[in-house]
Write a protein that holds these residues in place. Structure first.
Motif, PDB file in Angstrom:
ATOM      1  N   UNK A 160       5.939  10.347  -4.628  1.00 51.69           N
ATOM      2  CA  UNK A 160       5.957   9.933  -3.229  1.00 51.69           C
ATOM      3  C   UNK A 160       5.129   8.661  -3.041  1.00 51.69           C
ATOM      4  N   UNK A 161       5.396   7.928  -1.961  1.00 49.93           N
ATOM      5  CA  UNK A 161       4.648   6.708  -1.694  1.00 49.93           C
ATOM      6  C   UNK A 161       3.408   7.023  -0.863  1.00 49.93           C
ATOM      7  N   UNK A 162       2.479   6.069  -0.857  1.00 52.14           N
ATOM      8  CA  UNK A 162       1.262   6.222  -0.060  1.00 52.14           C
ATOM      9  C   UNK A 162       1.617   6.368   1.416  1.00 52.14           C
ATOM     10  N   UNK A 163       2.613   5.601   1.858  1.00 54.90           N
ATOM     11  CA  UNK A 163       3.042   5.676   3.251  1.00 54.90           C
ATOM     12  C   UNK A 163       3.625   7.027   3.606  1.00 54.90           C
ATOM     13  N   UNK A 164       4.401   7.599   2.690  1.00 54.58           N
ATOM     14  CA  UNK A 164       5.012   8.911   2.941  1.00 54.58           C
ATOM     15  C   UNK A 164       3.948  10.006   3.059  1.00 54.58           C
ATOM     16  N   UNK A 165       2.919   9.911   2.224  1.00 51.98           N
ATOM     17  CA  UNK A 165       1.849  10.911   2.265  1.00 51.98           C
ATOM     18  C   UNK A 165       0.994  10.755   3.516  1.00 51.98           C
ATOM     19  N   UNK A 166       0.732   9.494   3.893  1.00 53.91           N
ATOM     20  CA  UNK A 166      -0.015   9.161   5.111  1.00 53.91           C
ATOM     21  C   UNK A 166      -1.315   9.959   5.231  1.00 53.91           C
ATOM     22  N   UNK A 167      -2.076  10.019   4.128  1.00 49.39           N
ATOM     23  CA  UNK A 167      -3.294  10.833   4.153  1.00 49.39           C
ATOM     24  C   UNK A 167      -4.399  10.212   5.001  1.00 49.39           C
ATOM     25  N   UNK A 168      -4.302   8.909   5.275  1.00 50.00           N
ATOM     26  CA  UNK A 168      -5.318   8.298   6.146  1.00 50.00           C
ATOM     27  C   UNK A 168      -5.222   8.883   7.544  1.00 50.00           C
ATOM     28  N   UNK A 169      -4.003   9.040   8.042  1.00 50.62           N
ATOM     29  CA  UNK A 169      -3.815   9.586   9.382  1.00 50.62           C
ATOM     30  C   UNK A 169      -4.026  11.095   9.398  1.00 50.62           C
ATOM     31  N   UNK A 170      -3.528  11.791   8.369  1.00 51.80           N
ATOM     32  CA  UNK A 170      -3.585  13.252   8.356  1.00 51.80           C
ATOM     33  C   UNK A 170      -4.995  13.779   8.068  1.00 51.80           C
ATOM     34  N   UNK A 171      -5.685  13.110   7.122  1.00 50.32           N
ATOM     35  CA  UNK A 171      -6.955  13.661   6.647  1.00 50.32           C
ATOM     36  C   UNK A 171      -8.139  12.694   6.752  1.00 50.32           C
ATOM     37  N   UNK A 172      -7.866  11.461   7.231  1.00 51.33           N
ATOM     38  CA  UNK A 172      -8.902  10.430   7.313  1.00 51.33           C
ATOM     39  C   UNK A 172      -9.472  10.086   5.934  1.00 51.33           C
ATOM     40  N   UNK A 173      -8.580  10.050   4.936  1.00 48.75           N
ATOM     41  CA  UNK A 173      -8.952   9.671   3.574  1.00 48.75           C
ATOM     42  C   UNK A 173      -8.218   8.397   3.194  1.00 48.75           C
ATOM     43  N   UNK A 174      -8.827   7.599   2.315  1.00 51.43           N
ATOM     44  CA  UNK A 174      -8.223   6.358   1.873  1.00 51.43           C
ATOM     45  C   UNK A 174      -8.031   6.377   0.355  1.00 51.43           C
ATOM     46  N   UNK A 175      -6.811   6.064  -0.091  1.00 51.15           N
ATOM     47  CA  UNK A 175      -6.561   5.898  -1.524  1.00 51.15           C
ATOM     48  C   UNK A 175      -6.924   4.466  -1.881  1.00 51.15           C
ATOM     49  N   UNK A 176      -7.998   4.297  -2.643  1.00 51.65           N
ATOM     50  CA  UNK A 176      -8.502   2.967  -2.962  1.00 51.65           C
ATOM     51  C   UNK A 176      -7.840   2.377  -4.203  1.00 51.65           C
ATOM     52  N   UNK A 177      -7.458   3.238  -5.154  1.00 50.22           N
ATOM     53  CA  UNK A 177      -6.883   2.748  -6.402  1.00 50.22           C
ATOM     54  C   UNK A 177      -6.162   3.883  -7.105  1.00 50.22           C
ATOM     55  N   UNK A 178      -5.261   3.509  -8.019  1.00 50.77           N
ATOM     56  CA  UNK A 178      -4.596   4.455  -8.907  1.00 50.77           C
ATOM     57  C   UNK A 178      -4.941   4.072 -10.336  1.00 50.77           C
ATOM     58  N   UNK A 179      -5.112   5.060 -11.180  1.00 53.54           N
ATOM     59  CA  UNK A 179      -5.547   4.812 -12.545  1.00 53.54           C
ATOM     60  C   UNK A 179      -4.662   5.562 -13.528  1.00 53.54           C
ATOM     61  N   UNK A 180      -4.275   4.866 -14.598  1.00 52.69           N
ATOM     62  CA  UNK A 180      -3.450   5.489 -15.633  1.00 52.69           C
ATOM     63  C   UNK A 180      -3.775   4.858 -16.979  1.00 52.69           C
ATOM     64  N   UNK A 181      -4.117   5.684 -17.953  1.00 45.42           N
ATOM     65  CA  UNK A 181      -4.449   5.240 -19.309  1.00 45.42           C
ATOM     66  C   UNK A 181      -5.515   4.142 -19.296  1.00 45.42           C
ATOM     67  N   UNK A 182      -6.529   4.317 -18.427  1.00 43.80           N
ATOM     68  CA  UNK A 182      -7.645   3.377 -18.375  1.00 43.80           C
ATOM     69  C   UNK A 182      -7.398   2.133 -17.548  1.00 43.80           C
TER      70      UNK A 182
END
Length: 215
Positions: A160-182
């Motif tokens: 899913x996309x960040x927009x679809x999850x919309x956790x900033x509005x739902x939970x007041x949380x911010x996804x700052x970065x994504x990490x994979x294999x360092x």
């Protein structure tokens, strides 16, 4: 590059010296024990064996010339307090002192410390949170209420996309970065798609993060 006076070369002080060396700052290191001073010589610009509670000794170092003074003394409350106070009296621009507890911190702040660090407490908090949760990989406390968590992406969020999850509005949380294999992806937009195999750096209140991710 900054000029730093580092007083106290136990384990904590030595780790600071190593990091300042990596960052290429100019460091004057001070300790009463010759062995400790000798051990950091390859890492610092200069080093002195001396008593930091002695006003004449500190005056000889030219305290006003340093951008930052770090009091890393951890095993002698009185010396830590006296050193902090003298540094401020001699015109130190910024004094950061190590505290073992709240009482120690209060005295330090009243006697000249501009900032306080709690290495044991901070490491204890990190260890407790990191190793009692299966899906937390790192943790940085920002203040009493807020923190950054590196968390495994929940299975149901994968694809899913960040927009679809919309956790900033739902939970007041911010996804700052994504990490994979360092590798870190800091360019997060509403269209960024999240993979289930990734971890994500989430910023928010500790209580909200714990609630959302069942920590």
């Amino acid at each position: 590059m900054k000029s730093v006076l580092l007083i106290g070369l136990g384990r904590f002080g030595r780790h600071i010296a190593e990091k300042l060396y990596e960052l290429r700052h100019q460091v004057m290191a001070v300790d009463q024990k010759e062995g400790r001073v000798d051990a950091v010589l390859p890492l610092v610009t200069n080093a002195q064996i001396g008593d930091s509670t002695n006003e004449d000794f500190l005056t000889s170092l030219g305290i006003r010339n340093f951008d930052l003074c770090i009091v890393a003394i951890g095993d002698d409350f009185q010396s830590s307090l006296e050193t902090t106070s003298l540094l401020k009296e001699l015109g130190a621009k910024l004094v950061v002192s190590r505290a073992a507890g709240d009482v120690h911190a209060k005295f330090l702040l009243r006697n000249g410390a501009d900032e306080i660090v709690y290495p044991e407490r901070q490491l204890a908090n990190w260890t407790a949170i990191r190793y009692t949760s299966d899906h937390i990989f790192d943790y940085i406390q920002l203040d009493d209420d807020h923190a950054i968590f590196e968390i495994q992406v929940p299975e149901e969020w994968g694809g899913r996309t960040v927009g679809e999850l919309d956790i900033r509005k739902k939970y007041n949380l911010n996804i700052m970065a994504l990490k994979q294999e360092g590798r870190m992806n800091l360019s997060i937009t509403p269209d960024t798609r999240i993979g289930a195999e990734q971890t994500m750096l989430v910023l928010g209140t500790t209580k909200e993060v714990q609630k959302v991710f069942h920590i």
